[in-house]
Design an enzyme around this catalytic site. Sequence first.
Site, PDB file in Angstrom:
ATOM      1  N   LYS A  67      40.999  35.701  49.576  1.00 21.56           N
ATOM      2  CA  LYS A  67      40.332  34.576  48.923  1.00 21.56           C
ATOM      3  C   LYS A  67      40.221  33.441  49.930  1.00 21.56           C
ATOM      4  CE  LYS A  67      40.624  31.578  44.850  1.00 21.56           C
ATOM      5  NZ  LYS A  67      41.370  31.302  43.591  1.00 21.56           N
ATOM      6  N   THR A  85      31.697  28.206  43.900  1.00 26.86           N
ATOM      7  CA  THR A  85      31.451  26.943  44.575  1.00 26.86           C
ATOM      8  C   THR A  85      32.513  26.621  45.606  1.00 26.86           C
ATOM      9  OG1 THR A  85      30.390  26.131  42.564  1.00 26.86           O
ATOM     10  CG2 THR A  85      31.023  24.487  44.193  1.00 26.86           C
ATOM     11  N   PHE A  86      33.758  26.978  45.304  1.00 27.48           N
ATOM     12  CA  PHE A  86      34.855  26.545  46.149  1.00 27.48           C
ATOM     13  C   PHE A  86      35.585  27.663  46.881  1.00 27.48           C
ATOM     14  CE2 PHE A  86      34.249  23.127  43.113  1.00 27.48           C
ATOM     15  CZ  PHE A  86      34.183  22.040  43.963  1.00 27.48           C
ATOM     16  N   SER A 138      35.306  32.140  48.274  1.00 32.17           N
ATOM     17  CA  SER A 138      34.696  33.471  48.297  1.00 32.17           C
ATOM     18  C   SER A 138      35.821  34.491  48.380  1.00 32.17           C
ATOM     19  CB  SER A 138      33.757  33.629  49.498  1.00 32.17           C
ATOM     20  OG  SER A 138      32.676  32.721  49.410  1.00 32.17           O
ATOM     21  N   VAL A 139      35.592  35.664  47.830  1.00 33.42           N
ATOM     22  CA  VAL A 139      36.614  36.708  47.831  1.00 33.42           C
ATOM     23  C   VAL A 139      36.073  37.947  48.519  1.00 33.42           C
ATOM     24  CG1 VAL A 139      38.171  38.105  46.409  1.00 33.42           C
ATOM     25  CG2 VAL A 139      37.546  35.801  45.675  1.00 33.42           C
ATOM     26  N   ASP A 166      42.087  28.992  32.359  1.00 34.82           N
ATOM     27  CA  ASP A 166      40.830  29.743  32.468  1.00 34.82           C
ATOM     28  C   ASP A 166      41.055  31.219  32.162  1.00 34.82           C
ATOM     29  OD1 ASP A 166      38.100  29.908  32.826  1.00 34.82           O
ATOM     30  OD2 ASP A 166      38.248  30.309  34.964  1.00 34.82           O
ATOM     31  N   ILE A 204      33.189  40.533  47.606  1.00 34.81           N
ATOM     32  CA  ILE A 204      33.178  41.018  46.224  1.00 34.81           C
ATOM     33  C   ILE A 204      32.990  39.899  45.212  1.00 34.81           C
ATOM     34  CG2 ILE A 204      34.423  43.172  46.615  1.00 34.81           C
ATOM     35  CD1 ILE A 204      37.008  41.799  45.988  1.00 34.81           C
ATOM     36  N   GLY A 205      32.858  38.678  45.683  1.00 40.80           N
ATOM     37  CA  GLY A 205      32.571  37.589  44.759  1.00 40.80           C
ATOM     38  C   GLY A 205      32.544  36.259  45.474  1.00 40.80           C
ATOM     39  N   GLU A 206      31.865  35.293  44.863  1.00 42.02           N
ATOM     40  CA  GLU A 206      31.835  33.964  45.443  1.00 42.02           C
ATOM     41  C   GLU A 206      31.604  32.933  44.361  1.00 42.02           C
ATOM     42  OE1 GLU A 206      27.113  33.621  46.731  1.00 42.02           O
ATOM     43  OE2 GLU A 206      28.694  33.439  48.228  1.00 42.02           O
TER      44      GLU A 206
END
Length: 508
Positions: free
Chosen positions: A84, A62-63, A65-66, A171, A58-60
Amino acid sequence: METVLKSHCDEQHPHQAEDFHGKHEQNSKLSAGIKKDIEKLYEAVPQLVNVFKIKEKIGEGTFSSVYLATAQLQTGYEEKMALKHLIPTSHPLRIAAELQCLTVAGGQDNVMGVKYCFRKNDHVVIVMPYLEHESFLDILNSLSFEEVREYMFNLFKALRRIHHFGIVHRDVKPSNFLYNRRLKEYALVDFGLAQGTPDTKIELLKTTHSENQQEDSAYHSVQRSVFGERNFNVYSSTYQENASTKVIKPSKMIDVSSRKLVTKKKITSTKTVSGGAARRAASGCPSNLTCDCYATDRVCSVCLSRCQQVAPRAGTPGFRAPEVLTKCPTQTTAIDMWSAGIVFLSLLSGRYPFYKASDDLTALAQIMTVRGSRETIQAAKTFGKSVLCTQVVPAQNLRTLCEKLRGTNSSYKRSQGEVTSKSINDSALPVAVDKPCAPETLEKQTQRLESFQEGAGALEIKATDMKGWDQVPDEAYDLLDKLLDLNPATRITAKEALLHPFFKDMRF
């Protein structure tokens, strides 16, 4: 919130290969690339095989991925989880600090908690509850004013929680504050960039705060979003992978005339200068020499010889506070409140992202077009920074600005004595922080905000569809003004924000 740190043996059992292939039958509709990534994750951390069915990525970033996965509970119920996966190059101390933030502060007051952590060699997988959520951009202009009020109230609850423990998130943005509109559930996520205050209660943040500055700066330079860079799921626009840095040298006030000499070392931010011969030649330059690169597109040896201010600047462009943009070495929880103010500004104006700049100078110039040049310069002085601007731009009336962009007119009376709104079109500012802005950069400063002007008149909302936007109280803009206080020392705190009259009838 249950928190378990699991330790499994590293050996992979022979039967796991068969289970591994069986668990992937449900992924037949996934792209070949994502299927391969899931297979690699199972291979890297084989303990996951008997516990989770990984459904999709569902997402990625640089450091990390999920992934979305399900876990079979003893009751027979399948629970959704977010996995994660931190890539092997992630610093062990940062991973441990992120876990401690989740375990100590997470699990209540809209702060994401952690359920498990798996490790195999240098691969780490953090398992968290999965909150199905909407994309902020998709729902922005369909939210009612009351929904916006609830959203901000819950964001401040989360920030009050982490700030209580001395955690600076660093963030804060919509994709890191998950929102389930139907269930009215919220979760502040991703503490990979978290930094501790001097009195933080998170012991590992004290350690990360004292790490080598150069190592942290290099980590920041390539840090990218986990979910924000690339979304695979319409409901999943989340986490951002981050970092923290150590504050090393206090800022010094320098006379404007001498400041110009210091400026050109970073004027060509997009231009690469060979670090070898140029810097060796520069090292012998006397400090009293006058540089000859001012307002040009090059950096002379005199400027290259001067020490650069190093300070934390992590975060997402458009959400960085003025003290971050100007590299103020002392940064507090106030930077999270500024970011929350930018989120609120997007919600009130209906524009996201509100700011989008390619560099810190442009970002500061864009802030000036809303908050005023004199105000920005004066605020910078309070934290030891000299900002130069070649023209005076007045602060805008926040209500006028937001109503113009949203295309609404409130029936509420505007406060007397507010500064008259200035056209967003007049947003080009020759601005400098420790350096003048290159002429070619100035043209770019207007592009993003000019697009607001072009689209402002296109947003027509019928009176029957106002959803409370014609009744926005003055308290909303008073709170926004306090969040976007250019001086971090006087900026409103999360605890104070929850007590603001804007939330007078809301319960904790």
